[in-house]
Write an enzyme that holds these catalytic residues in place. Structure first.
Site, PDB file in Angstrom:
ATOM      1  N   CYS A 109      -2.020  14.966 -46.750  1.00 53.42           N
ATOM      2  CA  CYS A 109      -1.225  14.653 -45.814  1.00 53.42           C
ATOM      3  C   CYS A 109       0.149  14.346 -46.289  1.00 53.42           C
ATOM      4  CB  CYS A 109      -1.942  13.874 -44.408  1.00 53.42           C
ATOM      5  SG  CYS A 109      -0.816  13.239 -43.211  1.00 53.42           S
ATOM      6  N   CYS A 128       1.029  10.782 -44.712  1.00 50.24           N
ATOM      7  CA  CYS A 128       0.078   9.702 -45.229  1.00 50.24           C
ATOM      8  C   CYS A 128       0.574   9.228 -46.761  1.00 50.24           C
ATOM      9  CB  CYS A 128      -1.291   9.964 -45.761  1.00 50.24           C
ATOM     10  SG  CYS A 128      -2.220   9.935 -44.022  1.00 50.24           S
ATOM     11  N   ASP A 182      14.603  12.222 -41.075  1.00 45.57           N
ATOM     12  CA  ASP A 182      14.172  13.239 -40.791  1.00 45.57           C
ATOM     13  C   ASP A 182      14.956  14.280 -41.787  1.00 45.57           C
ATOM     14  OD1 ASP A 182      12.288  14.988 -38.480  1.00 45.57           O
ATOM     15  OD2 ASP A 182      13.596  16.259 -40.045  1.00 45.57           O
ATOM     16  N   HIS A 222      -3.828   7.281 -40.485  1.00 47.81           N
ATOM     17  CA  HIS A 222      -3.820   8.639 -40.270  1.00 47.81           C
ATOM     18  C   HIS A 222      -4.472   9.101 -39.080  1.00 47.81           C
ATOM     19  CE1 HIS A 222      -3.440  13.111 -40.968  1.00 47.81           C
ATOM     20  NE2 HIS A 222      -4.715  13.225 -40.259  1.00 47.81           N
ATOM     21  N   ASN A 259       5.735  15.288 -30.483  1.00 51.25           N
ATOM     22  CA  ASN A 259       5.193  16.506 -30.426  1.00 51.25           C
ATOM     23  C   ASN A 259       3.798  16.602 -30.506  1.00 51.25           C
ATOM     24  OD1 ASN A 259       7.770  17.626 -29.918  1.00 51.25           O
ATOM     25  ND2 ASN A 259       8.289  17.690 -32.099  1.00 51.25           N
ATOM     26  N   HIS A 313       0.122  14.743 -38.646  1.00 49.11           N
ATOM     27  CA  HIS A 313      -0.132  13.185 -38.491  1.00 49.11           C
ATOM     28  C   HIS A 313       1.077  12.427 -37.480  1.00 49.11           C
ATOM     29  CE1 HIS A 313      -0.233   9.184 -41.397  1.00 49.11           C
ATOM     30  NE2 HIS A 313       0.651   9.056 -40.334  1.00 49.11           N
ATOM     31  N   HIS A 324       3.646  11.227 -35.580  1.00 51.74           N
ATOM     32  CA  HIS A 324       4.909  10.431 -35.693  1.00 51.74           C
ATOM     33  C   HIS A 324       5.711  10.424 -34.521  1.00 51.74           C
ATOM     34  CE1 HIS A 324       4.764  14.848 -36.629  1.00 51.74           C
ATOM     35  NE2 HIS A 324       6.196  15.058 -36.399  1.00 51.74           N
TER      36      HIS A 324
HETATM   37  P1  AMP Z   1       6.999  17.943 -35.734  1.00 49.12           P
HETATM   38  O1  AMP Z   1       7.424  19.087 -35.808  1.00 49.12           O
HETATM   39  O2  AMP Z   1       7.210  17.172 -34.395  1.00 49.12           O
HETATM   40  O3  AMP Z   1       5.701  17.886 -36.255  1.00 49.12           O
HETATM   41  O4  AMP Z   1       7.876  17.051 -36.744  1.00 49.12           O
HETATM   42  C1  AMP Z   1       7.815  17.016 -38.090  1.00 49.12           C
HETATM   43  C2  AMP Z   1       9.178  16.784 -38.726  1.00 49.12           C
HETATM   44  O5  AMP Z   1       8.937  16.124 -40.032  1.00 49.12           O
HETATM   45  C3  AMP Z   1      10.243  17.685 -38.765  1.00 49.12           C
HETATM   46  O6  AMP Z   1      11.431  17.243 -37.848  1.00 49.12           O
HETATM   47  C4  AMP Z   1      10.493  17.946 -40.071  1.00 49.12           C
HETATM   48  O7  AMP Z   1      12.049  18.047 -40.565  1.00 49.12           O
HETATM   49  C5  AMP Z   1       9.997  16.497 -40.693  1.00 49.12           C
HETATM   50  N1  AMP Z   1       9.671  16.245 -42.163  1.00 49.12           N
HETATM   51  C6  AMP Z   1       8.789  17.142 -42.596  1.00 49.12           C
HETATM   52  N2  AMP Z   1       8.843  16.861 -43.984  1.00 49.12           N
HETATM   53  C7  AMP Z   1       9.426  15.827 -44.183  1.00 49.12           C
HETATM   54  C8  AMP Z   1       9.664  14.997 -45.331  1.00 49.12           C
HETATM   55  N3  AMP Z   1       9.189  15.312 -46.539  1.00 49.12           N
HETATM   56  N4  AMP Z   1      10.433  14.083 -45.039  1.00 49.12           N
HETATM   57  C9  AMP Z   1      11.193  14.013 -43.790  1.00 49.12           C
HETATM   58  N5  AMP Z   1      11.051  14.723 -43.016  1.00 49.12           N
HETATM   59  C10 AMP Z   1      10.301  15.481 -42.977  1.00 49.12           C
HETATM   60 ZN    ZN Z   2      -1.641  11.266 -42.659  1.00 49.94          ZN
END
Ligand code: AMP
Ligand code: ZN
Length: 113
Positions: free
Chosen positions: A4, A7, A30, A46, A86, A97, A99
């Protein structure tokens, strides 16, 4: 969870710029910002989403959200912000995970999506 990405970020296995960290969570930027300020609040534990959250995890998440009240200045969110989490396909969740997106730094759309 081994594979993950959140994580790994939350527990420092993948390095990231952390705007805030405590025993329960990290706040990072983000990678694909949807607003002038776009942070992710990531609990260290997690679980996939709000539906899978236990009562104990809900209490911890509540504490994490409450902590935001002390961070608005350093996050540049003095004029307000939006929080979004979401869930699932219709919610367009892409990382499994839990957020919380924190969006601000500008006047956001009066539509949610
Ligand atoms: P969601 O689509 O609600 O699951 O949001 C996931 C978010 O994680 C998206 O807005 C991505 O841009 C962000 N994301 C994915 N990988 C990373 C990363 N390595 N560092 C920072 N943000 C990330
Ligand atoms: Zn996780």
């Amino acid at each position: 969870m081994n594979d993950c990405i959140f994580c790994k970020i939350a527990n420092g296995i993948i390095p990231s710029k952390k705007f805030y960290e405590d025993e329960n969570m990290v706040i990072i930027a983000d990678i694909n910002p949807q607003a002038t300020k776009h942070y992710l609040l990531i609990p260290k534990e997690h679980y996939a989403n709000i539906i899978e959250m236990t009562d104990e995890q809900a209490i911890v998440l509540g504490k994490c959200l409450k902590k935001l009240s002390t961070l608005v200045d350093e996050l540049g969110l003095q004029d307000g912000f939006r929080i979004v989490s979401n869930k699932g396909e219709n919610g367009c969740q892409s990382v499994g995970h839990l957020h919380v997106h924190i969006l601000g730094g500008e006047k956001l759309s009066d539509r949610m999506a």
